[in-house]
Motif scaffolding. Structure first.
Motif, PDB file in Angstrom:
ATOM      1  N   SER A  33     -21.228  17.745  -4.180  1.00  0.00           N
ATOM      2  CA  SER A  33     -20.660  16.966  -5.301  1.00  0.00           C
ATOM      3  C   SER A  33     -19.779  17.807  -6.220  1.00  0.00           C
ATOM      4  N   GLY A  60     -19.361  11.874  -5.166  1.00  0.00           N
ATOM      5  CA  GLY A  60     -19.812  12.008  -6.547  1.00  0.00           C
ATOM      6  C   GLY A  60     -21.335  12.062  -6.634  1.00  0.00           C
ATOM      7  N   SER A  61     -21.827  12.574  -7.759  1.00  0.00           N
ATOM      8  CA  SER A  61     -23.271  12.808  -7.900  1.00  0.00           C
ATOM      9  C   SER A  61     -24.071  11.506  -7.795  1.00  0.00           C
ATOM     10  N   GLY A  83     -22.849  18.965  -8.500  1.00  0.00           N
ATOM     11  CA  GLY A  83     -22.969  17.684  -9.184  1.00  0.00           C
ATOM     12  C   GLY A  83     -23.813  17.865 -10.431  1.00  0.00           C
ATOM     13  N   THR A  84     -23.671  16.910 -11.344  1.00  0.00           N
ATOM     14  CA  THR A  84     -24.347  17.027 -12.637  1.00  0.00           C
ATOM     15  C   THR A  84     -25.868  17.039 -12.454  1.00  0.00           C
ATOM     16  N   TYR A 127     -24.583  26.004 -12.041  1.00  0.00           N
ATOM     17  CA  TYR A 127     -23.490  26.288 -12.987  1.00  0.00           C
ATOM     18  C   TYR A 127     -23.661  25.399 -14.218  1.00  0.00           C
ATOM     19  N   SER A 171     -20.338   8.351 -10.758  1.00  0.00           N
ATOM     20  CA  SER A 171     -19.994   9.687 -11.263  1.00  0.00           C
ATOM     21  C   SER A 171     -21.023  10.228 -12.247  1.00  0.00           C
ATOM     22  N   GLY A 172     -21.515  11.418 -11.958  1.00  0.00           N
ATOM     23  CA  GLY A 172     -22.430  12.089 -12.880  1.00  0.00           C
ATOM     24  C   GLY A 172     -21.744  12.483 -14.177  1.00  0.00           C
ATOM     25  N   THR A 173     -20.464  12.813 -14.100  1.00  0.00           N
ATOM     26  CA  THR A 173     -19.698  13.204 -15.290  1.00  0.00           C
ATOM     27  C   THR A 173     -19.709  12.072 -16.317  1.00  0.00           C
ATOM     28  N   GLY A 208     -15.793  11.862 -10.839  1.00  0.00           N
ATOM     29  CA  GLY A 208     -15.648  12.480 -12.150  1.00  0.00           C
ATOM     30  C   GLY A 208     -14.340  13.220 -12.337  1.00  0.00           C
ATOM     31  N   HIS A 228     -13.655  22.619 -17.843  1.00  0.00           N
ATOM     32  CA  HIS A 228     -13.267  23.569 -16.782  1.00  0.00           C
ATOM     33  C   HIS A 228     -12.303  22.920 -15.780  1.00  0.00           C
ATOM     34  N   ASP A 229     -12.383  21.590 -15.649  1.00  0.00           N
ATOM     35  CA  ASP A 229     -11.469  20.925 -14.704  1.00  0.00           C
ATOM     36  C   ASP A 229     -10.034  20.908 -15.220  1.00  0.00           C
ATOM     37  N   GLU A 252     -23.229  19.827 -18.784  1.00  0.00           N
ATOM     38  CA  GLU A 252     -23.986  19.619 -17.544  1.00  0.00           C
ATOM     39  C   GLU A 252     -24.615  20.933 -17.105  1.00  0.00           C
ATOM     40  N   GLN A 291     -16.510  26.628 -13.715  1.00  0.00           N
ATOM     41  CA  GLN A 291     -17.781  26.439 -14.387  1.00  0.00           C
ATOM     42  C   GLN A 291     -18.388  27.812 -14.715  1.00  0.00           C
TER      43      GLN A 291
HETATM   44  N1  PLP Z   1     -16.356  18.306  -9.751  1.00  0.00           N
HETATM   45  C1  PLP Z   1     -16.579  19.249 -10.656  1.00  0.00           C
HETATM   46  C2  PLP Z   1     -15.594  20.356 -10.761  1.00  0.00           C
HETATM   47  C3  PLP Z   1     -17.693  19.207 -11.488  1.00  0.00           C
HETATM   48  O1  PLP Z   1     -17.900  20.156 -12.396  1.00  0.00           O
HETATM   49  C4  PLP Z   1     -18.593  18.146 -11.336  1.00  0.00           C
HETATM   50  C5  PLP Z   1     -19.826  18.119 -12.089  1.00  0.00           C
HETATM   51  O2  PLP Z   1     -20.839  18.628 -11.655  1.00  0.00           O
HETATM   52  C6  PLP Z   1     -18.335  17.158 -10.416  1.00  0.00           C
HETATM   53  C7  PLP Z   1     -17.197  17.259  -9.639  1.00  0.00           C
HETATM   54  C8  PLP Z   1     -19.240  15.981 -10.271  1.00  0.00           C
HETATM   55  O3  PLP Z   1     -18.532  14.850  -9.966  1.00  0.00           O
HETATM   56  P1  PLP Z   1     -18.981  13.387 -10.308  1.00  0.00           P
HETATM   57  O4  PLP Z   1     -18.748  13.130 -11.758  1.00  0.00           O
HETATM   58  O5  PLP Z   1     -18.054  12.568  -9.453  1.00  0.00           O
HETATM   59  O6  PLP Z   1     -20.396  13.211  -9.959  1.00  0.00           O
END
Ligand code: PLP
Length: 341
Positions: A33, A60-61, A83-84, A127, A171-173, A208, A228-229, A252, A291
């Motif tokens: 994820s 996704g998470s 994932g979160t 992370y 999405s966990g975000t 996310g 960080h993204d 997270e 992260q």
């Molecule tokens: N991509 C990155 C870079 C992340 O930091 C995270 C969070 O853990 C995710 C994806 C998680 O994605 P989503 O929100 O789709 O679960």
């Protein structure tokens, strides 16, 4: 007959051409994820070091949690990487993940060890990352819109149809965002806020990272995403800025869990130990993911946001990662916000 002999000889030759380990070590099915670049870099490095064949499925998470639940009687995945943290805690509580105490647990930051303790050692922090805003500096400047600095700014008419956040069901975000707003404001004002915010949202993408990628491409002005993204997109050459909300923000603890009933359990445990080492954690930065790594000995990439400089709330992971609470808040959002015109 001759054909069979030739065929068998050819098969033996192929086998002999493989490194000894890959013949012996079997495979690992990784549900992943984080962004696919990191998933693939981790899979390739682990495969190279161990000879274990790794297949990667990136989702996704929230989607991985749903998949693991659906497959519980006949698990197809072995290990869930990234994932979160909340859905990993939920999986632990629902008995979807397996207990494992990694060899390097004491080398991890306290927040990563706490994630392990909170789940009774069914998950662990790999992370951390802070939630905030991303924005397209060129697009906002062209439209004469000042970037957002606070959660309350996002409700202003200047952001009408200009914001994206992901869908919390997948999405966990997005769930971290909802839990953050609930923790900052209290639940009723938080839902009033989310309903008002809905007016300014132009889409709720599945993943996310969807909103920040739309910001980078200039399809939307603002995203709710991990800061960080935004660094990743900026380094990719896009005009992307970021901010952490003035009221404070959530964060997270990105996590990793072994799936209960994993067919390749020993390989999953081996990956779990490996993924917590500084060498493996360094692959994140190589894949342009910034992260904060959970092993204290993994260098923080210079580009990574400094968590200690960010005003973070005291996010209650045990409460908001509890199965009933997470499910309830997402269902409430779906019923009261997602159905609004
Ligand atoms: N991509 C990155 C870079 C992340 O930091 C995270 C969070 O853990 C995710 C994806 C998680 O994605 P989503 O929100 O789709 O679960």
């Amino acid at each position: 007959m001759l054909f069979r002999v030739v065929q068998a000889a050819a098969f033996a030759a192929v086998l002999l051409a493989l490194p000894a380990e890959s013949r012996a070590q079997g495979s690992l099915n990784l549900y992943c994820s984080v962004q696919v670049e990191w998933c693939q870099a981790a899979a390739n490095a682990f495969q190279r070091e161990t000879g274990i064949r790794v297949s990667v499925s990136q989702k996704g998470s929230g989607e991985v949690l749903a998949q693991i639940r659906a497959e519980a009687q006949n698990p197809r995945g072995d290990l869930w990487f990234g994932g979160t943290g909340d859905p990993h805690l939920q999986a632990a509580e629902e008995n979807l993940s397996a207990e494992y105490r990694p060899a390097v647990l004491d080398e991890l930051h306290d927040w990563a060890q706490k994630q392990a303790r909170d789940s009774r050692y069914r998950t662990v922090g790999i992370y951390a990352g802070a939630l905030g805003f991303g924005f397209n500096t060129e697009l906002l400047a062209r439209r004469g819109i000042a970037p957002p600095a606070c959660w309350r700014d996002l409700l202003e008419p200047r952001f009408r149809n200009e914001i994206q956040m992901a869908n919390p069901q997948s999405s966990g975000t997005a769930y971290v965002m909802i839990a953050t707003i609930v923790q900052i404001m209290g639940e009723e004002p938080a839902f009033d806020y989310l309903k008002a915010l809905h007016r300014n949202i132009n889409a709720y993408p599945r993943q996310g990272t969807g909103p920040i990628k739309s910001v980078a491409r200039g399809e939307t002005g603002v995203s709710i995403s991990f800061v960080h993204d935004a660094v990743t997109e900026r380094l990719g050459g896009f005009p992307v800025g970021s901010a952490v909300p003035c009221e404070g923000s959530g964060y997270e603890v990105g996590s990793m869990s072994i799936i209960r009933g994993a067919r390749n359990l020993r390989n999953a445990q081996r990956f779990y130990d490996w993924a917590l080492t500084p060498a493996a954690q360094g692959l994140g930065a190589e894949a342009k993911q910034f992260q904060t790594p959970s092993n204290r000995a993994t260098p923080l990439p210079p580009e990574a946001p400094q968590m200690s400089q960010i005003r973070l709330i005291d996010y209650d992971f045990a409460k908001y990662g509890a199965s009933a609470e997470r499910r309830r808040l997402i269902e409430r959002w779906d019923r009261e916000v997602n159905t609004l015109p």
